[in-house]
Design a protein around this motif. Structure first.
Motif, PDB file in Angstrom:
ATOM      1  N   HIS A 149      60.940  41.598  91.131  1.00 53.34           N
ATOM      2  CA  HIS A 149      59.795  41.266  91.989  1.00 53.34           C
ATOM      3  C   HIS A 149      60.172  40.187  92.996  1.00 53.34           C
TER       4      HIS A 149
ATOM      5  N   CYS B 248      51.877  42.190  88.792  1.00 53.18           N
ATOM      6  CA  CYS B 248      52.595  43.362  88.291  1.00 53.18           C
ATOM      7  C   CYS B 248      53.518  42.989  87.132  1.00 53.18           C
TER       8      CYS B 248
ATOM      9  N   CYS C  22      55.669  45.395  85.727  1.00 52.98           N
ATOM     10  CA  CYS C  22      56.687  46.437  85.561  1.00 52.98           C
ATOM     11  C   CYS C  22      58.072  45.795  85.430  1.00 52.98           C
TER      12      CYS C  22
ATOM     13  N   CYS D 175      60.325  46.330  92.858  1.00 56.39           N
ATOM     14  CA  CYS D 175      58.899  46.632  92.802  1.00 56.39           C
ATOM     15  C   CYS D 175      58.279  46.463  94.199  1.00 56.39           C
TER      16      CYS D 175
HETATM   17 ZN   LIG Z   1      56.215  45.534  89.544  1.00 56.54          ZN
END
Ligand SMILES: [Zn+2]
Ligand SMILES: [Zn+2]
Lengths: 172, 172
Positions: B34, B28, B30, B15
């Protein structure tokens, strides 16, 4: 002062015979301009400066003058390793077969979509890297660049990456 | 000490949202990893460091994260000039049209077979150059390199060459 140079292409088309036969600089009778330094003649000069080793990692290698330079180094006893793209190595005009038949060690990248590098390290000291493939079109027709540098912070990572790719890829 | 860095690709896929929204680094959700720095996140970081100008000269530009970075700089008032290949600019997936519609100055090379450069200069100070086109395949699948340097002996020739190509090519 650390050596740094940037060369841009396309290069003028001039005679480069004197780079291969420096002992007779005035003997060439071909129809190309003589005595003119160009980006391409500089590139050949840097490659021919190798006295011990040449590690070459290039996607496309079809340029016959560059092939002649590598063969000349091989003939002088310079240790040469060539890492190239498996698909491009097989196309018409590729000089990879010529290098192999001359006894030069060639490995093909088998692990990535494209082995897209275009760099060379001479004597573990001088790095050439950029956008330029070792083709006639790249040299004579495209807008291209190469960086030529002895800066250790730039040269050393390329030496390590060449080693990593070399041991990772099959000699077959 | 002059800044020099070499980045190799392919890059891990992680990410990069935090580079675009640094104020909320942990927000975030997603599914990508990360908090991991990669060659691609370093590249984005360097591009996003431009505070005054970005001169980009790249053959293929289809990577949407890189497009987002350029648009973000444009939104912050950074002066952006993009020089690209006329043929590649027209293919499906090229982000050149997106940049143009956002009001960014784009010129297409009309004088050579391929405008094959892949370099950028940030603030007339930091150069990024190498084999890497600004595509998803280059970043995630190919074996590629970029040099990132502030060495004036390397940066200045690229600034001059960008200027030469910019004035030489038509804005149409
Ligand atoms: Zn992310
Ligand atoms: Zn001649």
């Amino acid at each position: 002062r650390i050596f740094n140079e940037v060369l841009f292409f396309p290069s003028e088309i001039v005679c480069v015979e004197h780079i291969f036969t420096p002992s007779s600089p005035y003997s060439c009778i071909c129809s190309l301009p003589h005595g003119v330094e160009t980006s391409f003649s500089r590139l050949l000069h840097h490659i021919m400066s190798a006295s011990n080793s040449l590690d070459l990692c290039v996607f496309a290698f079809s340029n016959m003058d560059l092939c002649r330079a590598v063969l000349a180094l091989h003939g002088k006893g310079v240790t040469i390793r060539v890492l190239t793209d498996k698909d491009y190595a097989a196309i018409t005009g590729s000089q990879i077969g010529v290098l192999r038949r001359a006894g030069i060690c060639v490995r093909c990248d088998v692990g990535s979509v494209y082995m897209h590098h275009k760099f060379a390290v001479m004597d573990g000291r001088l790095l050439i890297t950029g956008s330029l493939n070792w083709t006639l079109t790249a040299v004579q027709s495209n807008t291209e660049n190469i960086v030529v540098t002895e800066e250790p912070d730039l040269v050393q990572p390329f030496i390590k990456e060449f080693h990593r790719l070399w041991v990772h890829n099959d000699p077959a």
